[in-house]
Scaffold this active site. Sequence first.
Site, short mmCIF file in Angstrom:
data_model
loop_
_atom_site.label_atom_id
_atom_site.label_comp_id
_atom_site.label_asym_id
_atom_site.label_seq_id
_atom_site.Cartn_x
_atom_site.Cartn_y
_atom_site.Cartn_z
N GLU A 142 -11.58 10.71 6.64
CA GLU A 142 -10.16 10.55 6.31
C GLU A 142 -9.58 11.88 5.89
O GLU A 142 -10.16 12.56 5.03
CB GLU A 142 -9.94 9.56 5.16
CG GLU A 142 -9.82 8.12 5.54
CD GLU A 142 -9.28 7.27 4.39
OE1 GLU A 142 -8.41 7.77 3.61
OE2 GLU A 142 -9.71 6.11 4.26
N ASN A 193 -13.92 0.53 1.49
CA ASN A 193 -13.21 1.81 1.53
C ASN A 193 -13.00 2.32 0.11
O ASN A 193 -12.29 1.70 -0.68
CB ASN A 193 -11.85 1.64 2.22
CG ASN A 193 -11.00 2.89 2.11
OD1 ASN A 193 -11.20 3.87 2.83
ND2 ASN A 193 -10.03 2.88 1.19
N GLU A 194 -13.66 3.44 -0.24
CA GLU A 194 -13.40 4.25 -1.43
C GLU A 194 -13.81 3.62 -2.76
O GLU A 194 -13.47 4.14 -3.82
CB GLU A 194 -11.93 4.69 -1.48
CG GLU A 194 -11.55 5.59 -0.31
CD GLU A 194 -10.13 6.13 -0.38
OE1 GLU A 194 -9.34 5.66 -1.24
OE2 GLU A 194 -9.79 7.00 0.44
N TRP A 199 0.86 -1.18 0.00
CA TRP A 199 0.00 0.00 0.00
C TRP A 199 0.89 1.22 0.00
O TRP A 199 2.12 1.10 0.02
CB TRP A 199 -0.93 -0.01 1.22
CG TRP A 199 -2.32 0.45 0.87
CD1 TRP A 199 -2.82 1.70 1.01
CD2 TRP A 199 -3.36 -0.35 0.30
NE1 TRP A 199 -4.12 1.74 0.57
CE2 TRP A 199 -4.47 0.50 0.13
CE3 TRP A 199 -3.46 -1.69 -0.06
CZ2 TRP A 199 -5.68 0.05 -0.41
CZ3 TRP A 199 -4.65 -2.14 -0.60
CH2 TRP A 199 -5.75 -1.27 -0.76
N ASP A 200 0.31 2.40 -0.04
CA ASP A 200 1.17 3.58 -0.10
C ASP A 200 1.86 3.85 1.23
O ASP A 200 2.77 4.67 1.29
CB ASP A 200 0.42 4.82 -0.60
CG ASP A 200 -0.85 5.13 0.17
OD1 ASP A 200 -1.11 4.47 1.19
OD2 ASP A 200 -1.59 6.03 -0.28
N TRP A 201 1.45 3.16 2.31
CA TRP A 201 2.10 3.33 3.61
C TRP A 201 2.77 2.04 4.10
O TRP A 201 3.21 1.98 5.25
CB TRP A 201 1.09 3.78 4.67
CG TRP A 201 -0.24 3.11 4.56
CD1 TRP A 201 -1.39 3.65 4.07
CD2 TRP A 201 -0.57 1.75 4.90
NE1 TRP A 201 -2.42 2.72 4.11
CE2 TRP A 201 -1.93 1.55 4.61
CE3 TRP A 201 0.17 0.69 5.44
CZ2 TRP A 201 -2.58 0.33 4.83
CZ3 TRP A 201 -0.48 -0.52 5.65
CH2 TRP A 201 -1.84 -0.68 5.35
#
Length: 903
Positions: free
Chosen positions: A567, A470-471, A199-201
């Site tokens: 968020e 989510n999203e 993921w981006d994190w």
Amino acid sequence: MYSTYRVLVICVIRIFSDAVFVNGIKYSLDSSNWLLDNRDKGYTKLQATVPGGVYTVLMEANVIDDVFYGFNDIETRWVSKTNWNYSTEFFLENDVLIKKEKIKLVFEGIDTFSTIFLNDQELGVTENMFVRYIFDVQSYLKRGYNRLEVRLKSPVNEAKKLFDEQSKNYSIVPLCVPVEYNGECHVNHIRKTQASFSWDWGPALPSIGIWKSVYLQGYDTVIIRDVTIKTENATKNFWNIDIYVYLDGCMQDENVEGIITATINTDIGKTVLKTRNLCTSTNSNGEHVTILSGSIDKSYVKLWWPNGYGNANLYTVYVSYSNVKRNESSNKTFKIGFRVVELVQDKIESGLLFYFKINNVPIFAKGSNSIPINILPELAQNKETIKHLLQSAKDVNMNMLRVWGGGNYEADVFYELADEYGIMIWQDFMFACNMYPATEEFLENVKNEVRHQVRRLQHHASIIMWAGNNENEVALRQNWYGSASKFKTFKADYKKLYVETIQTELLRSDNTRPFLVSSPSNGLQSIQQDYVALFPQSNYYGDIHFYNYFFDSWNTTNYPIPRFSSEYGYQALPSVNTLLTATNSISDLNISSKFLQKRQHLPDGFKKMTNLINFRLRLPDENSPDFYKAYIFNSQVMQAMSVKIETEHNRQWRSSFNEQGLGHVMGSLYWQLNDVWVAPTWSGIDFKGNWKMMQYFSKHFFAPVIVTGDITLNGDLNVYVVSDLTHTIFNANVTMFVYNWDSMTPLHSHIIKTNIEANQSKKVLTVKLENDLLNIANGSCGATPTRKCFIYFTVNSDNSEATLSNYVFPVPLKFANINYANVTITAIKEHRSPDQQFTITISTNEIALFVWLEVNNNIKGRFSDNGFLQITNEKNVTFTPTDYVILDDLIRSLTVTHLMSYM
């Protein structure tokens, strides 16, 4: 459809133990006596522990290095691209277990694809990390030694196979993660932690293993498999209670004797419910369910309240099955909380409201988003880490955490502590940032997942809402992944998955909480537009996710005014000490290094971070030897101030509307609470458990009462007092001080006497900032007053709940005339009653900004305040260590710095 989604909630409970049987016939296979093999790679008989995982086994055996260090997340990727076998032997002789008529083998969690063999006989397969698998093994067991084998398949290879099969019809997008993620593809085709492919994190660590307990169960009649509970606030004086007991072992036309009893401990004695009607009714899934119904006098129990609104009162429930003739029993013990949850979406002239009521009290949701406790699921069960995170949330006045849909359904202790601490949980199902298949096989897999997880979690007072994903609604409507060419197809898939499958299966096990199909969502407006709104994330409906990487993040005019912000956030680097746990090279701490470039998964992440820093702060020359320290420090200042300002902006608008009908903001959940590795991320708490500056700030911007200033486009300074308290504080004094950067004595003060209204944001003052500063103290702020002076606020009253402060900087700090401060630690005193603490005295000769205290990695603990503005010559801060610390060791470890050290 009602304009308000009102749920008369039920008691909520937490299971502490699995079914317990007399005669010792639950046989645990959890142990370190497992072996791990991969003959293709030449690894045989590696000692393994269950619960556990392949990555942890290989690290413990020194086959691979620490996957969280250096570039090992990439260099060990081969582990996830091959198959692995777990095996163990166990001995059964004249055990009562072997004599039972029914014997089940239970896997609470397998990650993810496997085939199970017992004594060389195939029992079945697994394909979902989030499902409990149960196999009938009575005919396969034997006296003496038995061999159990779990043959695990590569999740990366299986995802590719499923993608290839699906693509014969059409391809599910996105086809892969962005190249910056250094990840793997097609995780949306498999039911495991979506973030495990990166993921981006976080890193790609596509885990494999037996991540939860394994055991044998033997019985002759029936056992209790699951329990859910519903309490209804039915009358003024009573709670109605229905307890649903799911039995395993019922046979058609079998007359099962015995009794099921539920005992609820209350403040005034016990309430007991009983029934002998076993195995007489089935639900729509064909499962045998026994329902116990009754009521409890409301005077016997106290309500469960979110953190900051009252006590999170919990009550123990004991549910048991007993068959005296067969000398057989099973039971479950859990805790419940009595509360009523409502998700209010009342229609107003400018759209719909969106907020939660608990026990008929409107709640401003203050909190964060939690990602997996660890990207390796076997390590995500660590109770000390979970307790640290939940305690950290409670201590900074959070009352809500959103469990994000790309992670794990968290460990049981996570929800137990949330119940105990009064932290509301917004629980996503595990779907995020992808389109997903809608094949019959995939949907059936999801049904099993929903059924198991809902029944596992339904009992908790803390869980106040389910969300489908989510999203994914906004991603579909806005064509994030190139789905527009097959919009109708993907929309049909979307509805099949989240509405027809997840919502339908959810309601079979739990109708006690609201369900939101997606987050962000326009709520009821999305439903009215056939579940995919024309304009998702409208500020007039539902909740929004908002990220800003291109505009000044300390300027509130760049922020939306939504109904609920679920968020928002900004990246920062962890501390130097934390970074040096993942590399031993100082040169790796420069943002241009290969190490940090590989760990920065946000596309153009450092460019965006630098841009945001430069709006307000001044970085030193990139060639200076301490540039990396300055960059790290400034990134944390930028993150802390940005989230502070956006959060206070949300709170300012909690009880009013602007001319466009925007306002009534009732939720502020920043991204993100925790980390899964050492990297630049949005977290407030880094991978080593250390608080970033933002986490310290959150204690102040989430305080029950705040004073906050906001500078408008035309240069007005609006001053607000915001209260989440349910009672009014009378006769408070709001004082606005004007300070010159040259002096610790204020140039001017102005007192506003006001009442701090319950559950309100109240504007108490508006001033023309530059004009008023020009006139202060005969022009002491000079010809450029906004550069020379700043504003400081305090609130004081007879009530200690309203003793607080805040500040506003009229111009970017890089343009302010700030003097260099000599900040030092001048005293440290130890106290040992009742626990060890240290009082640290910080001295300065000038006003000091973002004063930052830090200890090295050998000492763990927390400061009472950090990253603060110091306007007095001395300030005392308390340090509470996690473990006992020798005073001299603390003195050697402790450092202090501040903004001007790096400008």
